[in-house]
Design an enzyme around this catalytic site. Structure first.
Site, PDB file in Angstrom:
ATOM      1  N   SER A 253     -20.991   2.595  17.340  1.00  0.00           N
ATOM      2  CA  SER A 253     -21.566   1.913  18.861  1.00  0.00           C
ATOM      3  C   SER A 253     -20.565   0.864  19.173  1.00  0.00           C
ATOM      4  O   SER A 253     -20.455   0.479  20.409  1.00  0.00           O
ATOM      5  CB  SER A 253     -23.036   1.542  18.520  1.00  0.00           C
TER       6      SER A 253
ATOM      7  N   GLU B   9     -35.932  13.477  27.476  1.00  0.00           N
ATOM      8  CA  GLU B   9     -37.121  13.530  27.461  1.00  0.00           C
ATOM      9  C   GLU B   9     -37.871  13.355  26.184  1.00  0.00           C
ATOM     10  O   GLU B   9     -38.918  12.707  25.929  1.00  0.00           O
ATOM     11  CB  GLU B   9     -37.524  14.911  28.242  1.00  0.00           C
TER      12      GLU B   9
ATOM     13  N   HIS C 108     -27.109   4.245  31.231  1.00  0.00           N
ATOM     14  CA  HIS C 108     -26.301   3.823  30.211  1.00  0.00           C
ATOM     15  C   HIS C 108     -26.783   4.794  28.931  1.00  0.00           C
ATOM     16  O   HIS C 108     -26.078   5.289  27.943  1.00  0.00           O
ATOM     17  CB  HIS C 108     -26.180   2.440  29.987  1.00  0.00           C
ATOM     18  N   SER C 109     -27.858   4.607  28.689  1.00  0.00           N
ATOM     19  CA  SER C 109     -28.813   5.086  27.577  1.00  0.00           C
ATOM     20  C   SER C 109     -30.108   4.984  27.928  1.00  0.00           C
ATOM     21  O   SER C 109     -30.599   4.459  28.772  1.00  0.00           O
ATOM     22  CB  SER C 109     -28.259   4.423  26.415  1.00  0.00           C
TER      23      SER C 109
END
Length: 473
Positions: A240, A154, A369-370
């Site tokens: 990543s 959030e 996923h993100s």
């Protein structure tokens, strides 16, 4: 290497120790035939495992090798329809007159080890008994991870941080696997294992500092949010780049083996990671060099928007281990007790027998996923909601705790309210802390900065002076 050693003399004793070990290995090899280096076929390479204690694993054994001068005598024609046998380099192989190809797909998929059913009831007795205090910490950390993911997600949507990735639906894999390890075991994560770091003692405040990239962030604000790392907790910094951590974990495990350490490494990756060359190179290296590493694949069905059906035709990931000669098991990733038991025994085997172990944890990525992804564009929302409700790993573990008499429903709201308060407090503190100084962008890589880096820093500082209202430094 000579230049490096001349500047870093402190590394010489460690290197000498390793070279000494290699010298001893070489001397031992020279005193026996090559065949003594392999487990003979009539001598199992595994220590006895009590039936009913460990779930079914793929067995592993080195095939007997031989000297070249014995090859001619290894061709035996037994007659009576018996196949011939030839001792090829690497082991004996039987011949057959049948023209038969190996099946491209098994008639039945490899079974999935499970302890708790959907209602939190045990379905067997083949699991590690967990003490009450450990079980309660596991549950509290799973709830904390859930809460942290919700609030940080959030916060990104509010523009307070730039990026976030959740472990929604995979809390059991995070916490249960971490609980089965020790702090001496080295963790090489992907980016969905914040729960492992949480279990090891990384505080909510430290998570917040990293996500906000302030001056208290271990990475000095250089990494993306949710890319944690902690030397104190033996948790290597997240990258990543897909699957690069797998060969790193295998190499580190080889070092632990050479040093004779009572520890292993563990690396986490998704099903998408198994589609990379790094995964296959690491698997082969781990098997051939017999290193103490646990390779834990979170097969959650999706590599961002690519389903597993578009990635491979094999029976998931577990069979890839057998192909490389690595012990493997498939477990229910939404079952905390199954994950704990599998990792517990995998660690024992990895260290005591110096063998790699592959664990395929079947689960479902119940979140996006993100924050850069909208998974409703490529999979039904009804499917996502079903997994969140019917296969929730946190709820399943709570039901088991309640059945044990270790958790009361009245404690639930208190725990969740406390976790929410702590996460919100951590965020409020972290976002008020100053960012790292600009000089931190140019440190920690070179002993003496090269000219191009000096020019870049000078250019950046000039830009800051021209536009002071755009920068806080």
């Amino acid at each position: 290497m000579a230049l490096y050693l001349s500047k870093s003399g402190k590394h010489l004793p460690n290197l000498k120790q390793k070279f000494g070990l290699l010298r001893r290995i070489n001397n031992n090899l020279s005193s026996c035939s090559w065949s003594c280096c392999f487990h003979h076929q009539n001598q199992p390479s595994l220590s006895p495992i009590p039936i009913g204690i460990i779930p079914t694993l793929f067995s592993f054994r080195r095939f007997e090798s031989s000297k070249p001068d014995k090859h001619l005598g290894s061709l035996h024609n037994h007659g009576g329809g018996h196949p011939q046998v030839l001792n090829f380099p690497g082991g004996k192989v039987k011949f057959t007159p049948d023209l038969k190809f190996l099946s491209d797909y098994p008639d039945e998929r490899v079974h999935c080890y499970r302890v708790l059913d959907g209602s939190g009831q045990t379905v067997g007795s083949n699991f590690v008994q967990i003490e009450k205090d450990v079980a309660l910490k596991m549950y509290k950390d799973m709830v904390t991870l859930q809460t942290m993911d919700t609030i940080f997600y959030e916060a990104q949507r509010q523009g307070r941080i730039s990026f976030y990735v959740t472990a929604t639906g995979e809390e059991a894999i995070n916490i249960a696997s971490a609980a089965a390890l020790t702090i001496d075991d080295l963790v090489f994560p992907q980016y969905r294992e914040a729960g492992v770091l949480l279990w090891r003692g990384f505080t909510l405040q430290e998570f917040a500092h990293q996500c906000f990239g302030n001056k208290y962030d271990n990475g000095k604000g250089r990494q993306m949010p949710a890319h944690y790392g902690s030397n104190k907790h033996n948790y290597f910094t997240v990258a990543s780049t897909v699957a690069t951590q797998i060969p790193h974990a295998v190499g580190a495990a080889y070092s632990l083996k050479m040093d004779g350490r009572d520890a292993c490494t563990i690396t986490y990756f998704g099903d998408g990671g198994t589609s990379t060359g790094d995964f296959h190179a690491a698997m082969n290296f781990a098997a051939v060099m017999e290193v103490p590493v646990i390779l834990l694949c979170r097969n959650n069905g999706w590599a961002i928007s690519t389903p597993v059906s578009d990635q491979f035709r094999s029976d998931g990931v577990v069979v890839k281990g057998q192909a490389y000669g690595v012990r493997s098991i498939r477990v229910d990733g939404n079952d905390a007790l199954a994950v704990f038991s599998a990792v517990h025994f995998a660690r024992k085997m990895a260290i005591s027998e110096s063998q790699p172990v592959l664990i395929e944890a079947l689960t479902y990525r119940a979140g996006h996923h993100s924050t850069s992804d909208d998974s409703s564009k490529y999979r039904p929302i009804e499917e996502i909601e079903w997994w969140k409700e019917a296969q929730n790993p946190v709820a399943r573990f709570r039901k088991w705790l309640e059945g044990q008499g270790w958790w009361a429903p009245t404690s639930e709201s208190e725990l969740r309210e406390y976790a929410r308060h702590e996460v919100l407090q951590a965020i409020q503190v972290a976002e008020k802390v100053d960012k790292p100084d600009l000089a931190q962008l140019f440190t920690d890589v070179y002993d003496v900065p090269p000219s191009n880096l000096i020019d870049q820093e000078k250019s950046l500082r000039e830009s800051v002076e021209r536009h002071p209202h755009e920068y806080s430094h």
